[in-house]
Write an enzyme that holds these catalytic residues in place. Structure first.
Site, mmCIF file in Angstrom:
data_model
loop_
_atom_site.group_PDB
_atom_site.id
_atom_site.type_symbol
_atom_site.label_atom_id
_atom_site.label_comp_id
_atom_site.label_asym_id
_atom_site.label_seq_id
_atom_site.Cartn_x
_atom_site.Cartn_y
_atom_site.Cartn_z
ATOM 1 N N ASP A 268 3.317 -12.313 26.971
ATOM 2 C CA ASP A 268 4.670 -12.079 27.467
ATOM 3 C C ASP A 268 5.702 -12.111 26.349
ATOM 4 O O ASP A 268 6.886 -11.857 26.599
ATOM 5 C CB ASP A 268 5.037 -13.099 28.555
ATOM 6 C CG ASP A 268 4.861 -14.534 28.096
ATOM 7 O OD1 ASP A 268 3.710 -14.932 27.859
ATOM 8 O OD2 ASP A 268 5.871 -15.252 27.975
ATOM 9 N N GLY B 167 13.223 -16.324 33.202
ATOM 10 C CA GLY B 167 13.615 -17.576 33.825
ATOM 11 C C GLY B 167 14.942 -18.111 33.350
ATOM 12 O O GLY B 167 15.565 -18.936 34.025
ATOM 13 N N ARG B 168 15.399 -17.655 32.180
ATOM 14 C CA ARG B 168 16.722 -18.092 31.705
ATOM 15 C C ARG B 168 17.432 -16.953 30.988
ATOM 16 O O ARG B 168 18.192 -17.159 30.059
ATOM 17 C CB ARG B 168 16.583 -19.305 30.774
ATOM 18 C CG ARG B 168 15.769 -19.048 29.515
ATOM 19 C CD ARG B 168 16.002 -20.128 28.481
ATOM 20 N NE ARG B 168 15.240 -19.884 27.267
ATOM 21 C CZ ARG B 168 15.505 -20.425 26.099
ATOM 22 N NH1 ARG B 168 16.533 -21.238 25.990
ATOM 23 N NH2 ARG B 168 14.769 -20.182 25.044
ATOM 24 N N ARG C 290 7.168 -5.801 27.980
ATOM 25 C CA ARG C 290 6.187 -6.586 27.241
ATOM 26 C C ARG C 290 4.776 -6.226 27.695
ATOM 27 O O ARG C 290 4.583 -5.591 28.744
ATOM 28 C CB ARG C 290 6.436 -8.079 27.498
ATOM 29 C CG ARG C 290 7.883 -8.519 27.277
ATOM 30 C CD ARG C 290 8.276 -9.654 28.209
ATOM 31 N NE ARG C 290 9.702 -9.981 28.129
ATOM 32 C CZ ARG C 290 10.221 -10.876 27.302
ATOM 33 N NH1 ARG C 290 9.440 -11.571 26.504
ATOM 34 N NH2 ARG C 290 11.519 -11.099 27.276
ATOM 35 N N ARG D 27 21.216 -10.745 23.423
ATOM 36 C CA ARG D 27 20.125 -10.158 22.630
ATOM 37 C C ARG D 27 20.112 -8.647 22.838
ATOM 38 O O ARG D 27 20.210 -8.159 23.961
ATOM 39 C CB ARG D 27 18.783 -10.751 23.030
ATOM 40 C CG ARG D 27 17.613 -10.158 22.255
ATOM 41 C CD ARG D 27 16.341 -10.963 22.442
ATOM 42 N NE ARG D 27 15.888 -10.971 23.818
ATOM 43 C CZ ARG D 27 14.923 -11.791 24.267
ATOM 44 N NH1 ARG D 27 14.357 -12.666 23.446
ATOM 45 N NH2 ARG D 27 14.543 -11.750 25.521
ATOM 46 N N LYS E 113 20.680 -14.427 27.244
ATOM 47 C CA LYS E 113 19.792 -15.592 27.281
ATOM 48 C C LYS E 113 20.615 -16.851 27.519
ATOM 49 O O LYS E 113 21.649 -17.059 26.884
ATOM 50 C CB LYS E 113 19.023 -15.723 25.964
ATOM 51 C CG LYS E 113 18.021 -14.616 25.713
ATOM 52 C CD LYS E 113 17.169 -14.885 24.482
ATOM 53 C CE LYS E 113 16.268 -16.083 24.673
ATOM 54 N NZ LYS E 113 15.344 -16.283 23.522
ATOM 55 N N ASP F 194 11.505 -12.835 20.980
ATOM 56 C CA ASP F 194 11.340 -14.224 21.396
ATOM 57 C C ASP F 194 11.142 -15.182 20.218
ATOM 58 O O ASP F 194 10.037 -15.618 19.927
ATOM 59 C CB ASP F 194 10.197 -14.368 22.405
ATOM 60 C CG ASP F 194 10.581 -13.792 23.761
ATOM 61 O OD1 ASP F 194 11.764 -13.857 24.106
ATOM 62 O OD2 ASP F 194 9.703 -13.270 24.454
ATOM 63 N N ASP G 118 16.491 -24.894 34.399
ATOM 64 C CA ASP G 118 17.920 -24.774 34.710
ATOM 65 C C ASP G 118 18.494 -23.429 34.284
ATOM 66 O O ASP G 118 19.652 -23.127 34.558
ATOM 67 C CB ASP G 118 18.718 -25.920 34.065
ATOM 68 C CG ASP G 118 18.598 -25.949 32.540
ATOM 69 O OD1 ASP G 118 18.076 -24.985 31.942
ATOM 70 O OD2 ASP G 118 19.028 -26.960 31.943
ATOM 71 N N GLY G 119 17.701 -22.615 33.598
ATOM 72 C CA GLY G 119 18.157 -21.293 33.206
ATOM 73 C C GLY G 119 19.143 -21.288 32.054
ATOM 74 O O GLY G 119 19.685 -20.236 31.696
#
Length: 472
Positions: A246, A86-87, A177, A170, A107, A256, A119-120
């Site tokens: 996830d 999502g971002r 995942r 990253r 990211k 993450d 908003d990502g």
């Protein structure tokens, strides 16, 4: 140096094309030159305007197709059938001198088809946190994603207020995942499930069998890697914070870094996520949750193991039963080394448990307690010390080897949360020196750093960080 994106050749259900959102004034605020050399990115490219434009999302890496990866997940135990990047955007891959293919994942690069109402974007503070902690974990010898660069965007983003924005590059051996397999399983995409497993094995699991037993073998390898990884986390007092399915990489890297932390004062039920009200992801729950997550992976992969579902379930149950013994063996071995034991003896597990109770009773700082053991020369003054000295005497090795063992496994310097928060606060005002210094310190956790002794200190009462946040 060539970039590619082989993941984009997998079945289309696994991703969607995604372009990064351009930023106004990109500027490097953190660059990992040593990592760049390791993964095959030239220094000349890293210093070029092209690199800044590519790693900020303003330009696409050459010969690549940028995509957002699809996945599902159990978040705090609750099933969410459609999540995805999502971002973050998978910008491409690069093959290092070691022959390993690694992802470059941006990211905070803007909205994607999976952003829902987000908003990502990402804050500078959240991206610096990931940079610091991932490099600290690497220096501790713990498998982890890493951070190549942080680019300030020159734009503010809104969270609880306006904060400087940033994009983090990253680096990972894989971004596949447990939730990626769950995503396909929920859609009955058995062919894509098989393609994904074959892709991941070819890329990150050398020695894969050539017959249909390879899928069960793959599961067994993921189980073994996770057992080892969780043991390593716990031996340094690390709490991931959000072990959703996830957020578990099947290749065995820590991924993450949101509401994570290294413990200060030891307590086995310690949590750091601001939303983990029930302690699901506490320090001592991590092996149980890892097994729960692996069970979800096994469920998702059932069609690959055997056409007979009942037989497939029996096969995976036999593999899952191996997780806890493997974890316990790795954890007890790691803790024994931290205590200076160079051999294993019956009763060590009970002594480790006694050690933890002693730490709770005395309010011990996790890192300082163990790093201080090799310096203890005085005669025992309490029951625990008496028992510890007795066990050391029974070890069968000399004191010099025991001290060497402790010093090699007990870091003096970890990425303490109060130091991270101080570095972030300074960076938000434009001062990057605390961030750069902290990265240098935690990159040498076992070294004597007389000039940086304050970084080995536990936080003062007013400096204690009680909770961390995901940064979304």
């Amino acid at each position: 140096m060539e970039f590619a994106n082989t993941y984009a050749k997998l079945p289309a259900v696994l991703f969607k094309p995604a372009d990064c959102t351009a930023v106004t004034s990109p500027e490097f605020v953190g660059v990992n030159h040593a990592l760049a050399l390791e993964i095959g990115i030239s220094e000349s490219w890293l210093q070029s305007p092209e690199a800044l434009q590519s790693l900020s999302g303003n330009a696409q890496l050459p010969n690549t197709q940028s995509i957002a990866m699809a996945y599902a997940g159990h978040q705090f135990g609750h099933w969410v059938q459609s999540l995805g990047d999502g971002r973050a955007i998978l910008a491409g891959e690069v093959i290092g001198p070691d022959g390993i293919r690694r992802d470059l994942h941006l990211k905070g690069a803007g909205r994607t088809p999976y952003s829902r109402n987000g908003d990502g974007r990402a804050t500078l503070g959240a991206m610096l946190r990931e940079y610091i902690v991932s490099e600290a974990m690497h220096a501790l010898g713990i498998p982890t994603t890493r951070s190549l660069a942080v680019v300030a965007t020159g734009e503010n983003i809104m969270r609880e207020g306006p904060f400087p924005g940033a994009v983090l590059t990253r680096v990972a051996k894989s971004h596949v995942r447990v939730g990626t397999f769950q995503y396909l399983s929920a859609r009955n995409e058995d062919d894509a499930l098989r393609a994904l497993a074959d892709y991941e094995m070819a890329r990150n699991f050398p020695g894969t069998p050539n017959d249909n037993t390879r899928y069960l073998w793959f599961l067994s390898q993921v189980i073994a890697r996770q057992a080892s990884l969780i043991a390593k986390w716990m031996c340094v007092g690390f709490i991931h914070g959000v072990m959703n399915t996830d957020n578990m990489s099947v290749c065995g890297e820590t991924i993450d870094y949101g509401p994570c932390a290294f413990m200060d004062t030891f307590h086995p039920q310690k949590v750091f996520s601001s939303i983990d009200q029930n302690g699901r992801y506490a320090w001592d729950k991590q092996p149980v949750i890892a097994l729960w997550n692996l069970t979800r992976l096994a469920e998702a992969m059932l069609p690959l193991f055997d056409e007979n579902r009942e037989h497939a379930i029996t096969l995976v149950q036999d593999e899952l039963k191996k997780f806890m013994p493997a974890f316990e063996a790795a954890f007890e071995s790691g803790m024994a080394k931290k205590l200076g034991f160079t051999t294993t003896r019956e009763g060590d597990a009970q002594f480790i448990a006694l050690t933890f109770q002693y730490m709770i009773d005395t309010g011990a700082d996790f890192t300082q307690f163990f790093s201080g053991l090799s310096e203890q020369t005085a005669a025992p003054s309490n029951e625990w010390q008496t028992l510890w000295h007795k066990r050391l005497a029974e070890d069968g090795s000399d004191r010099a080897l025991q001290i060497k063992t402790m010093r090699a496994t007990n870091p003096s310097y970890i990425a303490r949360n109060h130091r991270i928060e101080q570095a972030i606060a300074a960076a938000n005002t434009g001062n990057l020196e605390p961030f750069n210094r902290l990265v240098r310190v935690v990159s040498q956790p076992y070294e004597t750093q007389a000039e940086n002794q304050i970084y080995a200190d536990a936080p003062l009462p007013l400096e204690i960080v009680h909770a961390t946040f995901c940064g979304t």
